[in-house]
Design a protein around this motif. Structure first.
Motif, PDB file in Angstrom:
ATOM      1  N   GLY A 311      80.966  -7.397  88.291  1.00 14.09           N
ATOM      2  CA  GLY A 311      81.823  -7.634  89.346  1.00 14.09           C
ATOM      3  C   GLY A 311      81.149  -7.516  90.808  1.00 14.09           C
ATOM      4  N   GLY A 312      81.286  -8.689  91.260  1.00 12.38           N
ATOM      5  CA  GLY A 312      80.676  -9.146  92.503  1.00 12.38           C
ATOM      6  C   GLY A 312      81.042  -7.717  93.344  1.00 12.38           C
ATOM      7  N   GLY A 313      82.060  -7.584  93.788  1.00  9.73           N
ATOM      8  CA  GLY A 313      82.784  -6.633  94.952  1.00  9.73           C
ATOM      9  C   GLY A 313      82.119  -5.303  94.916  1.00  9.73           C
ATOM     10  N   ALA A 314      82.213  -4.767  93.300  1.00 10.93           N
ATOM     11  CA  ALA A 314      81.650  -3.397  93.189  1.00 10.93           C
ATOM     12  C   ALA A 314      80.085  -3.446  93.516  1.00 10.93           C
ATOM     13  CB  ALA A 314      82.043  -3.070  91.727  1.00 10.93           C
ATOM     14  N   GLY A 315      79.444  -4.462  93.106  1.00 13.10           N
ATOM     15  CA  GLY A 315      78.193  -4.813  93.431  1.00 13.10           C
ATOM     16  C   GLY A 315      77.819  -4.762  94.896  1.00 13.10           C
ATOM     17  N   VAL A 316      78.553  -5.207  95.725  1.00 15.51           N
ATOM     18  CA  VAL A 316      78.540  -5.169  97.144  1.00 15.51           C
ATOM     19  C   VAL A 316      78.397  -3.842  97.631  1.00 15.51           C
ATOM     20  CG1 VAL A 316      79.386  -5.942  99.382  1.00 15.51           C
ATOM     21  CG2 VAL A 316      79.173  -7.484  97.491  1.00 15.51           C
ATOM     22  N   LEU A 317      79.699  -3.310  97.099  1.00 13.68           N
ATOM     23  CA  LEU A 317      79.817  -1.765  97.569  1.00 13.68           C
ATOM     24  C   LEU A 317      78.656  -1.023  97.331  1.00 13.68           C
ATOM     25  CD1 LEU A 317      83.618  -1.161  96.597  1.00 13.68           C
ATOM     26  CD2 LEU A 317      82.742  -1.443  98.884  1.00 13.68           C
ATOM     27  N   ALA A 318      78.056  -1.163  96.053  1.00 13.11           N
ATOM     28  CA  ALA A 318      76.886  -0.309  95.558  1.00 13.11           C
ATOM     29  C   ALA A 318      75.932  -0.453  96.670  1.00 13.11           C
ATOM     30  CB  ALA A 318      76.469  -0.665  94.080  1.00 13.11           C
ATOM     31  N   TYR A 437      80.204   7.531  86.712  1.00 16.81           N
ATOM     32  CA  TYR A 437      80.912   7.712  87.861  1.00 16.81           C
ATOM     33  C   TYR A 437      81.957   6.831  88.379  1.00 16.81           C
ATOM     34  CZ  TYR A 437      76.949  10.762  88.677  1.00 16.81           C
ATOM     35  OH  TYR A 437      76.012  11.857  88.774  1.00 16.81           O
ATOM     36  N   ASP A 438      83.043   7.082  88.900  1.00 16.51           N
ATOM     37  CA  ASP A 438      84.323   6.514  89.136  1.00 16.51           C
ATOM     38  C   ASP A 438      84.077   5.600  90.557  1.00 16.51           C
ATOM     39  OD1 ASP A 438      85.937   7.847  87.595  1.00 16.51           O
ATOM     40  OD2 ASP A 438      86.380   9.571  88.906  1.00 16.51           O
ATOM     41  N   SER A 439      83.030   5.866  91.229  1.00 17.18           N
ATOM     42  CA  SER A 439      82.668   5.016  92.441  1.00 17.18           C
ATOM     43  C   SER A 439      81.307   5.124  92.762  1.00 17.18           C
ATOM     44  CB  SER A 439      83.536   5.719  93.642  1.00 17.18           C
ATOM     45  OG  SER A 439      82.546   6.593  94.361  1.00 17.18           O
ATOM     46  N   PRO A 440      81.008   3.887  93.274  1.00 18.16           N
ATOM     47  CA  PRO A 440      79.537   3.355  93.568  1.00 18.16           C
ATOM     48  C   PRO A 440      78.959   4.279  94.602  1.00 18.16           C
ATOM     49  CG  PRO A 440      80.945   1.545  93.752  1.00 18.16           C
ATOM     50  CD  PRO A 440      81.943   2.452  93.570  1.00 18.16           C
TER      51      PRO A 440
END
Lengths: 465, 206
Positions: A311-318, A437-440
């Motif tokens: 997922g692009g967005g989750a990658g950005v957050l990480a 984990y639930d969040s980056p």
């Protein structure tokens, strides 16, 4: 071993429960019931000054009537009778005791507590409490908690030992641990710390091979300087994560110096934890997710992270979280890795770090990407985002990640965000030894804590402090 | 708890080779002018009853001409008479660096503590400091600097790092050797790329 020996308490061959009761509402009843439920295989003795038999077990009027070696006596009777019962334990040659009962220094009865300490010292009989939950060890199946198993789930067997001053915070966290992806080595709730205190506990756990990681909930310490020394000793060999209650205490009012105004009690505790090399958690959730990564991961060689995501967005957050951590950085992939990835990834995949393997990625695409990245010497740790809402991600992906993790010599954590379907896969991965984990942000904080702990430990051992 | 005399405090620092700006008690404007000898000085009213000198209006900085010095002397004298007994201290000005604080106190649980942070007027505003128990090792001192958000500013991006580490270790030794010290403020210490000057000292002890 510098502290008191707690082995007979945690690995007892025989246990006596003083104050065991027929009345299901009594603490002494729940403790006995839990021993039976936990499947404790040693010898159980029951002491009650009125009954002849409790739950089918013969009851003795006094512990001195038992006439057999007793490793541990659990005392759950009203406070005023405790010093005499302890005296009887001493005379009967009991090796260790746990005083579950409250009603001592915590309500101002310092004299009664002092009597208890005197008896414990007189017989050199390590005594835990009073006013505590006692201990749990899922390997020896010892469980002195007076909380029924249907109300408080018990964690599985593992490498994390949990030390808590408070019984209430202790049992809450224990309940949470049972649903986390790591298991318990020991639980020790030491209450008023009248005889055995946190220093004895740390020294014991330092030498305990079953304990890989220690987590601690502390409100106050009495032997401050000795605590610092004990804390330094254990930090050199295993990670300790600490959560301190009572942080709001501000600097001294009307301080005469700037120093005293800035550096109050809470700051002093934090300074000591840092000086000792402890990992400081700010709340219960941090305590748990640091424990999870410390238990399952090997020391990283460096701080360079590779991110793989569907997922692009989750990658950005990480990526943002890595940038903001101040400790970790994104790994620069080698030309060889980039070339090989470009050959096997579909043309829509932009080959770089973070690597977005696209929304249709299945276990094969993740597998081939990770297998290549594992070979890259410029990558020290992996953050794999697996969003199970996507078409390609199912149980085969969870199984493949477990399989890759087992072959891996570098830290790897997974981020999976979602509800029921995701939770199911989280359980699969965590039972396979992958921290999820639930969040980056939580995942990155945990990787940063892992990196910092081992880096500091290495630097400390080099400078010999 | 009493405030240690300023000149005695300077001597104590010197025993641990911690340098402070040259200073002398003066009893007349003429004394102050001859101490200045053409250089910039500061005048400070010192009294046990006014621990926060600036807040009490007892500090005049950057004085150079004879008239400036005389005027500042009489102003301080007028205010300080309310805090008698008092003394007036003349001190060479140290300017142009980064102001930091180095401090110490006794914690009932952990004993002597040592602190370093951004100092002067920034102490309260940014509360950027780090703390350890004494005695500290070189490793602890390095960690203390690394923990500060202002670490790069204080060390001039590492240029004065070893100077700051030495200053921390000397202060730690002084705090540890002298049980009677209850609280210590070296605030500000003016840090320059290759040196430092302790500009104000407050030692409170038994």
């Amino acid at each position: 071993m510098t502290g008191l020996d707690l082995k007979p308490m945690l690995k007892p061959r025989s246990v006596a429960i003083i104050g065991a009761s027929r009345d299901p509402d009594k603490v002494g009843h729940v403790i006995l019931q839990n021993y039976i439920n936990a499947g404790y295989s040693g010898k159980i003795y029951v002491v009650n000054n009125k009954a002849d038999e409790i739950m089918g077990i013969k009851a003795y009027r006094n512990i001195r009537d038992i006439k057999a070696g007793i490793d541990l006596a659990v005392i759950a009777i009203p406070a005023e009778f405790v010093p005499d019962a302890l005296e009887d334990c001493g005379k009967a040659g009991v090796k260790t005791t746990i005083v579950v009962s409250g009603g001592f220094a915590e309500i101002g009865k310092n004299d009664l507590q002092e009597r208890l300490v005197q008896v414990a010292r007189k017989y050199n009989m390590p005594t835990l409490g009073p006013n505590c939950l006692g201990v749990m060890d899922p390997r020896s199946r010892i469980d002195t908690l007076f909380l029924p198993t249907y109300k408080l789930s018990r964690p599985s067997v593992g490498g994390v030992s949990f030390v808590s001053q408070s019984g209430a915070v202790g049992s809450t966290i224990l309940d949470l641990i049972s649903s986390e992806g790591f298991g318990l080595s020991k639980f020790i709730s030491y209450g008023n710390a009248a005889h055995i205190d946190e220093i004895d506990v740390l020294d014991y756990l330092m030498h305990d091979d079953e304990t890989k990681v220690v987590i601690m909930y502390i409100e106050g310490i009495r032997r401050g300087r000795e605590f610092l020394e004990a804390a330094k000793r254990i930090s050199r060999v295993k990670p300790v994560i600490v959560l301190k209650g009572g942080k709001t205490a501000v600097g001294m009012a009307a301080a005469r110096s700037h120093t005293a105004a800035l550096a109050g009690d809470a700051q002093a505790y934090e300074a000591v934890f840092r000086q000792a090399g402890f990992i400081i958690a700010d709340d219960i959730s941090e305590l748990l997710y640091y424990a999870k990564i410390m238990e399952s991961e090997v020391p990283p060689a460096g701080n360079r992270v590779a991110i793989i995501t569907n997922g692009g967005g989750a990658g950005v957050l990480a990526t943002d979280a890595v940038g903001m951590s101040g400790k970790l950085k994104l790994a620069e992939l080698s030309k060889k890795t980039i070339g090989s990835l470009a050959k096997i990834m579909p043309s829509l995949v932009n080959v770089r770090n973070p690597l977005d393997v696209a929304g249709d990625a299945d276990e094969k695409r993740y597998g081939s990407a990770l297998s290549l990245l594992m070979q890259d010497g410029g990558v020290d740790m992996f953050l794999v985002i697996a969003l199970f809402q996507t078409p390609g991600a199912d149980s085969k992906l969870a199984a493949r990640l477990v399989d890759l993790k087992q072959k891996m010599e570098k830290p790897l954590v997974v981020v999976s965000i979602g509800a029921e379907y995701t939770k199911m896969h989280r359980i699969i991965m965590e039972s396979g030894g992958v921290p999820v984990y639930d969040s980056p942000v939580d995942a990155v904080k945990s990787l940063a804590a892992l990196y910092s702990y081992y880096t500091l430990r290495k630097a400390r051992s080099k400078s010999n402090v | 708890m009493a405030l240690l005399d300023y000149i005695e405090a300077q001597k104590l620092l010197l025993k641990y080779s911690i340098k402070s700006a040259p200073a002398k008690y003066v009893s007349t404007p003429g004394d102050a002018i001859s101490f200045a000898n053409g250089r910039r000085i500061a005048l400070k009213g010192i009294s046990n009853k006014a621990l926060h000198k600036s807040k009490a209006g007892l500090v005049r900085l950057d004085l150079v001409s004879d008239t400036e010095i005389s005027k500042a002397f009489s102003e301080i004298k007028a205010i300080a008479s309310k805090f008698a007994p008092y003394k007036i201290l003349a001190q060479q000005m140290s300017t142009g660096g980064v102001e930091i604080i180095i401090g110490g106190r006794i914690d009932p649980q952990f004993g002597k503590l040592i602190l370093i942070g951004l100092g002067g007027i920034y102490v309260e505003a940014f509360k950027d400091f780090s703390l350890r128990t004494c005695p500290i090792t070189r490793f602890d001192a390095e960690e203390m600097l690394a923990e500060l958000r202002s670490g790069d500013v204080i060390t001039y991006k590492g240029k004065n790092r070893s100077g700051m580490i030495n200053l921390l270790m000397k202060t730690s030794k002084m705090l540890n050797d002298n049980d009677w010290i209850q609280e210590l403020d070296l605030n500000p210490v003016i840090v320059k790329p290759e040196s430092y000057d302790v500009v104000d000292i407050r030692v409170l002890g038994d």
